[in-house]
Enzyme design. Structure first.
Site, short mmCIF file in Angstrom:
data_model
loop_
_atom_site.label_atom_id
_atom_site.label_comp_id
_atom_site.label_asym_id
_atom_site.label_seq_id
_atom_site.Cartn_x
_atom_site.Cartn_y
_atom_site.Cartn_z
CD GLU A 128 -2.98 -0.85 0.03
OE1 GLU A 128 -2.58 -1.10 -1.12
OE2 GLU A 128 -4.12 -0.44 0.27
CB THR A 181 -3.85 9.18 -5.34
OG1 THR A 181 -4.22 8.07 -6.13
CG2 THR A 181 -3.84 8.79 -3.88
#
Ligand code: ADP
Length: 307
Positions: A128, A181
């Site tokens: 992640e 993002t």
């Protein structure tokens, strides 16, 4: 050579009030992966289908997560990874988390489970970190433990598996637009007022209590986000219309899945979840934006072996 084929599930993180701490695991959408232990040491990604992702181990979240696993395991073994991608990257339903969680779960299984699922979360979080720059656990924890999970603390890491009432069904719409993002992060404020913090932690407590007592109304009342959603939802076309219509059709609540652009609605029972899906389809069909809709019960198992 030992080999295993697995289903690596999609996940819905945040669940409105639980930014970076709550998540749940889906059943009908996920990737497939084949993980093998080989004689020749080193981690290799040998196949990727369904997405244009890097084969270099250090650039693919699955490779990074397995490297992290192996450095804790301490033995120089060989691993090959095949990824059959079904979850679109950047959709907000844990595409990178599925690869990281799936890879470490499978290698752990092949080696006779030397690590607990909680420990696997730590390895998967390294994936992640590569994907988003932030080692968050709210997607990898539900992918590995199944059901609903709470990250009670990041330091030290403390992951709690919550109860999953069996009638809960998720409807998720993935509008195929790109939300960078960096944009979805840049709209977030780093300070919150005490008033909002009180509302938010009241809702987190309410949601957790509602899950354990199977109090569906309490779950619905607690699916409220006064901190992140008001800022991020402006990046998602028709967000307010979709949310309102889903609740009108009987959903317990609705919100942004992860960092978006997917929107989730949580319902009691499959019929309501299907009605909600039809309503959302009607709204989105008028926008001209392509979209996918997924309807899924909560997967209480997490990653699983398939044939
Ligand atoms: P989602 O929004 O569905 O949670 P993420 O934004 O977490 O997805 O992850 C997508 C990013 O991670 C993309 O930049 C993608 O290139 C990168 N990535 C690297 N390896 C993988 C992988 N195996 N699966 C999915 N994404 C990966």
């Amino acid at each position: 050579m030992k080999s295993i084929k697995i289903f690596a599930p999609a996940t819905v993180a945040n669940l409105s009030c639980g930014f970076d701490v709550l998540g749940c695991c889906l059943d009908t959408i996920g990737d497939e992966m084949i993980i093998s232990i080989t004689e020749e040491p080193g981690v290799k990604i040998t196949k990727i289908e369904g997405a244009d992702l890097p084969f270099e181990t250090h650039k693919n979240v699955a490779g990074v997560a397995v490297e992290s696993f192996l450095s804790a395991y301490g033995k120089d073994i060989g691993v090959t990874i095949e990824i059959y991608k079904k979850i679109k990257a950047g959709s907000g339903i844990g595409s990178s988390a599925a690869s990281s969680a799936g890879a470490v779960w499978a290698i752990n299984h092949l080696l006779g489970n030397p690590f607990t699922p909680q420990k696997l979360v730590e390895f998967a979080m390294q994936g992640e970190k590569l994907a988003s720059g932030n080692a968050h656990a709210d997607n990898v924890a539900p992918a590995l433990l199944g059901g609903f999970t709470l990250v009670r603390s990041y330091s030290p890491l403390d992951i709690i598996k919550l109860h999953s009432p069996k009638d809960l069904v998720m409807t998720v719409i993935h509008p195929q637009i790109e939300v960078k993002t960096s944009d979805s992060r840049s709209v977030i404020k780093h300070n919150v007022t005490l008033k909002k913090a009180i509302q938010q932690w009241g809702n987190v407590g309410g949601l957790v209590a509602g899950l354990f007592t199977e109090d569906y109304d309490l779950i619905g009342r607690s699916l409220e986000d006064v901190i992140i959603e008001p800022l991020r939802s402006i990046l998602i076309p028709e967000f307010d219309t979709v949310k309102k219509a889903a609740i009108q059709k009987g959903a317990l609540g609705a919100g942004i899945s992860g960092s978006g652009p997917s929107i989730f609605a949580l319902s009691k029972g499959m019929k309501t979840a299907n009605d909600v899906a039809d309503t959302i389809k009607d709204i989105y069909s008028k926008t001209g934006i392509d979209f996918d809709i997924h309807i899924s019960k909560i997967n209480d198992q997490g990653v699983k072996i398939i044939n």
